[in-house]
Enzyme design. Structure first.
Site, PDB file in Angstrom:
ATOM      1  N   GLY A 128       0.791  -1.222   0.000  1.00 21.52           N
ATOM      2  CA  GLY A 128       0.000   0.000   0.000  1.00 21.52           C
ATOM      3  C   GLY A 128       0.821   1.268   0.000  1.00 21.52           C
ATOM      4  O   GLY A 128       0.289   2.363  -0.182  1.00 21.52           O
ATOM      5  N   LEU A 172       7.424  -1.309  10.673  1.00 18.08           N
ATOM      6  CA  LEU A 172       6.027  -1.122  10.289  1.00 18.08           C
ATOM      7  C   LEU A 172       5.627  -1.947   9.069  1.00 18.08           C
ATOM      8  O   LEU A 172       4.433  -2.069   8.778  1.00 18.08           O
ATOM      9  CB  LEU A 172       5.734   0.357   9.997  1.00 18.08           C
ATOM     10  CG  LEU A 172       5.621   1.298  11.189  1.00 18.08           C
ATOM     11  CD1 LEU A 172       6.983   1.673  11.741  1.00 18.08           C
ATOM     12  CD2 LEU A 172       4.859   2.557  10.814  1.00 18.08           C
ATOM     13  N   GLN A 202       1.900  -7.167   5.848  1.00 17.65           N
ATOM     14  CA  GLN A 202       0.740  -7.479   5.016  1.00 17.65           C
ATOM     15  C   GLN A 202      -0.474  -7.174   5.882  1.00 17.65           C
ATOM     16  O   GLN A 202      -0.657  -7.763   6.932  1.00 17.65           O
ATOM     17  CB  GLN A 202       0.775  -8.961   4.630  1.00 17.65           C
ATOM     18  CG  GLN A 202      -0.182  -9.376   3.511  1.00 17.65           C
ATOM     19  CD  GLN A 202      -1.667  -9.251   3.866  1.00 17.65           C
ATOM     20  OE1 GLN A 202      -2.392  -8.469   3.255  1.00 17.65           O
ATOM     21  NE2 GLN A 202      -2.125  -9.999   4.857  1.00 17.65           N
ATOM     22  N   SER A 256      -0.767  -5.330  16.213  1.00 19.84           N
ATOM     23  CA  SER A 256      -2.176  -5.095  15.891  1.00 19.84           C
ATOM     24  C   SER A 256      -3.003  -5.135  17.165  1.00 19.84           C
ATOM     25  O   SER A 256      -3.354  -6.198  17.662  1.00 19.84           O
ATOM     26  CB  SER A 256      -2.683  -6.155  14.904  1.00 19.84           C
ATOM     27  OG  SER A 256      -4.067  -5.977  14.677  1.00 19.84           O
ATOM     28  N   TYR A 310      -4.214 -13.186   9.892  1.00 19.12           N
ATOM     29  CA  TYR A 310      -3.506 -11.913  10.063  1.00 19.12           C
ATOM     30  C   TYR A 310      -3.207 -11.652  11.533  1.00 19.12           C
ATOM     31  O   TYR A 310      -2.073 -11.316  11.911  1.00 19.12           O
ATOM     32  CB  TYR A 310      -4.343 -10.770   9.486  1.00 19.12           C
ATOM     33  CG  TYR A 310      -3.851  -9.406   9.903  1.00 19.12           C
ATOM     34  CD1 TYR A 310      -2.722  -8.844   9.316  1.00 19.12           C
ATOM     35  CD2 TYR A 310      -4.504  -8.695  10.911  1.00 19.12           C
ATOM     36  CE1 TYR A 310      -2.259  -7.600   9.715  1.00 19.12           C
ATOM     37  CE2 TYR A 310      -4.044  -7.452  11.311  1.00 19.12           C
ATOM     38  CZ  TYR A 310      -2.924  -6.908  10.715  1.00 19.12           C
ATOM     39  OH  TYR A 310      -2.463  -5.688  11.122  1.00 19.12           O
TER      40      TYR A 310
END
Length: 329
Positions: A36, A83, A86, A127, A152
């Site tokens: 991204g 950082l 995926q 996360s 994830y």
């Protein structure tokens, strides 16, 4: 301070690059543009480097690549901000091995490079929105049971566990920042993560907005500048400060309320479409960041209404050619 950032071209990473440069630090950025990140996010850093040569350098490299060790050793950083990741939940469900290669093996490769180069301070983007699973009491603090419910989430928690193991074995001093749902300028409006950027870009483009599920799913949205401030505080904290810290507002906001706030910021009145809920997504999460306030001196400064206004202003300037021409003039 000499710093190295993986995922430097991402929206959080590039904002951190700019903040570090503005405060006088030297920065080495690494990104392979697969998650991204875009080159445009680093334009400010490159302009800064032309004015102050040697302050910023960039490597187009994968964190899984063997040459990472040489890059880290050559940079000799005092702090590494990891950082790169995926971040697509649906990609992790459809291809968990791909997700694990990036988020587990990639993190191990970063740790090995740091060990070999003698780097002690590592700040890891964990996360917070998925590490606790579906807690029964919100907001949730760091003492809660870790219960990842998607590939994830499992991979990000595994990265955290490897970091803790390296801390015990090799004297690395890690801080893991459990990030809630981060949003703000530079977030990819065409990706799968980032509901505020996605909704805003579609409204600006006159396209329908899709809400998955009934719209009552609630998240803790934290503005990117506040998140960068948490990274800055972690990077300069004493090496005796280690552990996991939640980075969130403690507030729950539903998807339909986010849609309403974005529509209000843009002066829109359209209603969203609804589709079936997606596998692996949580119903509700909010993070208690009391520990970060006490030990890092961090608290969020930008509320959701103001953050959405700032984000939609950036989206308009980026996506809508007419306002962009007026701004340039």
């Amino acid at each position: 301070m000499r710093t190295l950032i993986t995922g430097a071209a991402g929206f959080i990473g590039s904002t951190l690059v700019d903040r570090l440069l503005a405060e006088g630090h030297n920065v080495i950025g690494i990104d392979n543009f697969s998650g991204g990140g875009v080159a445009a996010n680093l334009e400010h850093a490159h302009r800064y480097n032309r004015l102050s040569p040697g302050r910023f350098s960039f490597f187009n490299a994968d964190i899984q690549a063997p040459e990472l060790a040489g890059i880290v050793a050559g940079a000799n950083p005092e702090a590494v901000f990891h950082l790169a990741a995926q971040v697509d939940l649906r990609a992790s469900v459809s291809d968990p091995q791909f997700d694990a290669r990036s988020n587990v093996l990639g993190t191990i490769n970063v740790l090995e490079a740091c060990r070999q180069a003698g780097v002690r301070r590592i700040v890891y983007a964990a996360s917070g929105g998925s590490r606790y699973g579906a807690p029964t009491r919100l907001p949730v603090d760091e003492s809660a049971h870790v219960d990842p419910l998607s590939p994830y989430a499992a991979a990000k928690v595994a990265g955290e566990m490897y970091i803790r193991a390296y801390a015990e074995m090799y004297g690395i001093a890690p801080i893991c920042l459990g990030l809630s749902n981060v949003y703000g300028p530079r977030q990819n409006p065409h990706g799968e993560a980032g509901v505020i950027a996605i909704f805003g870009s579609r409204m600006i483009g006159g396209q329908p907005v899709t809400v998955y599920g009934d719209g009552t799913a609630a998240r803790d949205y934290v503005y990117v500048d506040d998140v960068v401030d948490a990274f800055m505080r972690a990077g300069r904290a004493p090496l005796t400060t280690v552990g996991t810290y939640n980075v969130g507002t403690g507030q729950q906001t539903t998807v339909v309320e986010v849609h309403r706030l974005i529509a209000a910021a843009l002066g829109e009145s359209s209603e969203p479409r609804y589709a079936a809920a997606r596998t692996g997504e949580l119903q509700a999460i909010a993070l208690d960041a009391t520990k970060a306030e006490k030990e890092l001196g961090w608290t969020p400064a930008v509320n959701l209404v103001e953050g959405i206004v700032r984000t939609t202003q950036w989206l308009r300037a980026t996506l809508d050619p007419e306002p962009a021409l007026l701004i340039d003039a």
